[in-house]
Design a protein around this motif. Sequence first.
Motif, short mmCIF file in Angstrom:
data_model
loop_
_atom_site.label_atom_id
_atom_site.label_comp_id
_atom_site.label_asym_id
_atom_site.label_seq_id
_atom_site.Cartn_x
_atom_site.Cartn_y
_atom_site.Cartn_z
N THR A 1 0.84 -1.21 0.10
CA THR A 1 -0.01 0.12 0.03
C THR A 1 0.83 1.22 -0.11
O THR A 1 0.65 2.15 -0.70
CB THR A 1 -1.05 -0.04 1.28
OG1 THR A 1 -1.80 -1.29 1.37
CG2 THR A 1 -1.71 1.29 1.28
N ASP B 1 -8.97 10.06 5.29
CA ASP B 1 -9.73 10.97 6.39
C ASP B 1 -10.76 11.89 6.48
O ASP B 1 -11.14 12.42 7.05
CB ASP B 1 -8.48 11.85 7.06
CG ASP B 1 -7.09 10.75 7.49
OD1 ASP B 1 -7.35 9.78 8.02
OD2 ASP B 1 -6.01 11.28 7.21
N PRO C 1 0.89 11.56 15.67
CA PRO C 1 -0.06 10.50 15.60
C PRO C 1 -1.57 11.18 15.92
O PRO C 1 -1.65 11.71 17.20
CB PRO C 1 0.22 9.34 15.87
CG PRO C 1 1.34 9.52 16.69
CD PRO C 1 1.93 10.81 16.74
N GLY C 2 -2.54 10.75 15.27
CA GLY C 2 -3.80 11.36 15.84
C GLY C 2 -5.14 10.50 15.32
O GLY C 2 -6.17 10.98 15.25
N GLY C 3 -4.80 9.40 14.66
CA GLY C 3 -5.80 8.68 13.96
C GLY C 3 -6.76 8.03 15.32
O GLY C 3 -7.94 8.54 15.20
N TYR D 1 -6.26 8.29 18.63
CA TYR D 1 -6.35 9.27 19.78
C TYR D 1 -5.55 10.50 19.22
O TYR D 1 -4.43 10.39 18.74
CB TYR D 1 -5.50 8.59 20.95
CG TYR D 1 -6.22 7.25 21.52
CD1 TYR D 1 -7.11 7.07 22.27
CD2 TYR D 1 -5.56 6.21 20.92
CE1 TYR D 1 -7.48 5.81 22.63
CE2 TYR D 1 -5.79 4.79 21.48
CZ TYR D 1 -6.98 4.87 22.41
OH TYR D 1 -7.32 3.42 22.72
N PRO E 1 -2.91 14.27 11.69
CA PRO E 1 -4.29 14.08 10.97
C PRO E 1 -5.53 14.68 11.78
O PRO E 1 -5.24 15.08 12.73
CB PRO E 1 -4.46 12.34 11.12
CG PRO E 1 -3.78 12.02 12.23
CD PRO E 1 -2.58 12.83 12.38
N GLY F 1 -1.23 10.38 7.97
CA GLY F 1 -0.92 9.22 7.55
C GLY F 1 0.53 9.21 6.44
O GLY F 1 1.16 10.15 6.53
N PRO G 1 6.64 9.16 15.77
CA PRO G 1 5.98 7.71 15.74
C PRO G 1 4.62 7.86 14.95
O PRO G 1 4.11 8.74 14.30
CB PRO G 1 5.22 7.54 17.29
CG PRO G 1 5.07 8.96 17.68
CD PRO G 1 5.93 9.80 17.09
N VAL H 1 2.34 4.79 8.63
CA VAL H 1 3.31 5.96 8.88
C VAL H 1 4.86 5.30 9.05
O VAL H 1 5.63 5.84 8.22
CB VAL H 1 2.84 6.59 10.14
CG1 VAL H 1 4.08 7.65 10.66
CG2 VAL H 1 1.59 7.31 9.91
N GLY I 1 6.89 2.11 14.99
CA GLY I 1 5.57 1.89 14.47
C GLY I 1 4.61 1.63 15.94
O GLY I 1 4.80 2.15 16.96
N THR J 1 3.03 0.47 19.12
CA THR J 1 3.53 0.41 20.39
C THR J 1 3.77 -1.00 21.15
O THR J 1 2.95 -1.69 20.67
CB THR J 1 2.59 1.41 21.47
OG1 THR J 1 2.68 2.67 21.06
CG2 THR J 1 3.19 1.18 22.98
N GLU K 1 10.07 -2.25 22.80
CA GLU K 1 9.90 -0.64 22.81
C GLU K 1 9.83 -0.17 24.36
O GLU K 1 11.04 0.50 24.53
CB GLU K 1 8.63 0.13 21.92
CG GLU K 1 8.76 1.42 22.03
CD GLU K 1 7.54 2.03 21.80
OE1 GLU K 1 6.60 1.38 21.36
OE2 GLU K 1 7.09 3.13 21.73
N LEU L 1 9.98 5.75 20.18
CA LEU L 1 10.99 4.74 20.75
C LEU L 1 10.82 3.47 19.56
O LEU L 1 9.94 3.50 18.98
CB LEU L 1 10.39 4.15 21.96
CG LEU L 1 10.91 5.09 23.19
CD1 LEU L 1 9.93 4.60 24.55
CD2 LEU L 1 12.27 5.35 23.51
N THR M 1 10.59 0.25 17.38
CA THR M 1 9.68 -0.99 17.65
C THR M 1 10.12 -2.01 16.53
O THR M 1 11.15 -1.90 15.91
CB THR M 1 8.10 -0.61 17.26
OG1 THR M 1 8.29 -0.13 15.90
CG2 THR M 1 7.70 0.49 18.13
#
Length: 431
Positions: A24, A48, A123-125, A127, A153, A180, A203, A208, A226, A228, A319, A362, A364
């Motif tokens: 993708t 989105d 990141p915010g997808g 939360y 996002p 993203g 992160p 992402v 990536g 957590t 992580e 951190l 992953t």
Amino acid sequence: MAHWIKRGASAEAKAETSRQVRDTVEEILADIEARGDDAVRELSIRFDQWDRDSYRLTDDEIQACIDTLNPQDIRDIEFAQTQVRNFARIQRDSMKDVEVETLPGVVLGHRHLPLNAAGCYVPGGKYPLLASAHMSVITAKVAGVPRVVTCAPPFQGKPAPAIVAAQAMAGADEIYCLGGIQAVAAMGIGTRSIAPVDILVGPGNAFVAEAKRQLFGRVGIDLFAGPTETLVIADEIGCDAELAATDLLGQAEHGPDSPAVLLTTSEKLARETMAEVERLLEILPTRDIARRAWDAFGEVIVAEDDAEMVRIADEIASEHVQVMTADPDYFLAHMTNYGALFLGARTNVSFGDKVIGTNHTLPTKKAARYTGGLWVGKFIKTCTYQRVLTDEASALVGEYCSRLCALEGFAGHGEQANIRVRRYGHRDVPY
Ligand code: NAD
């Protein structure tokens, strides 16, 4: 010998997911490369449902976001940012420039140079992860990066006010509401509306993280950060089932692909923790996500002793590693593969994620084998220089260099050395 009471997803299942994400991302990066802003806009609408002529937020929009927060929210963000900034400054001050005479007349040195532009993904997808704004934007600014761009996002159909406030309060120079792969690609490749950056940090979900990985080389990246992961190392002296289960689920709620692993020397604690996880999964408000993560990726391992726990933990290279045993410092002294250690029951991963001052971006997927987390050093290049102060030193190094070039068959390199020997040593070199 350790035994597993609960195992996570198989290596094959994990590989299949990675292949799908990789394909993708590859397709989307090629599209953005070819069509720039047009592709970014289409992808933002597709993933989105977010459409604007310009994704950059204006000063008025930023101020409107800040104004929606109450004074306590602002003070809390300021407190967290102060802790992150203070520790980042101490780390930066520990990076000394060096200049030293290594042979008579030979001076070698290095300087620490901040990068010119950084792209910080927040990141915010699922939360609105405002803490990531402190972690990357503040750290870049403390490092001395003059242009700090940041993307997050939309959250529930609009810019997340707390993220935007944190980005602005952290000192970002350009704030975009874009998420993203399209955000990472726009910052990394550059489009008509977003000038490219030198490094992508921060992160994000699997898309992402994979987009950053595929762009590496063309642009720098901080690390592979990536979905957590958490590893709780516990025994009956340092921990109880309620603490262990709370700390496992506290991180499993990040996403359905977030592994949470318990490693313990106590079969009793292992069994009690599994029961406690089930109890908490009935009441945790984020139980839907945490349940999926625990069922698919949760693991419970019982080991013989602390030494075996160190060996297994280093192999997992998680992580986050939360240590709640009789002697947490044993793990600090012996473990070599981890993103961040949380030593003792009084602290925990959430403190590190949100407020205490260490960076929460951190490594992953076992990247902790070769890197730590984000810190000022990731925004700074350590660049060397050299000087030769005397004719004697130039001729001396030149003779060694000349012979070594001959061993490699490098005539041109050899002549660079020979000319110095002739000019400054007033003698010939027979190579
Ligand atoms: P995110 O901002 O990382 O991702 C959301 C974006 O993903 C969306 O804007 C959308 O554009 C894109 N997207 C969603 N589904 C897609 C699809 N099928 N194809 C292509 N693009 C798609 O937010 P998130 O999803 O909430 O994930 C945040 C992640 O960050 C979590 O996995 C969390 O564990 C991780 N995290 C990691 C660290 C670390 O240091 N390693 C720290 C904090 C958070």
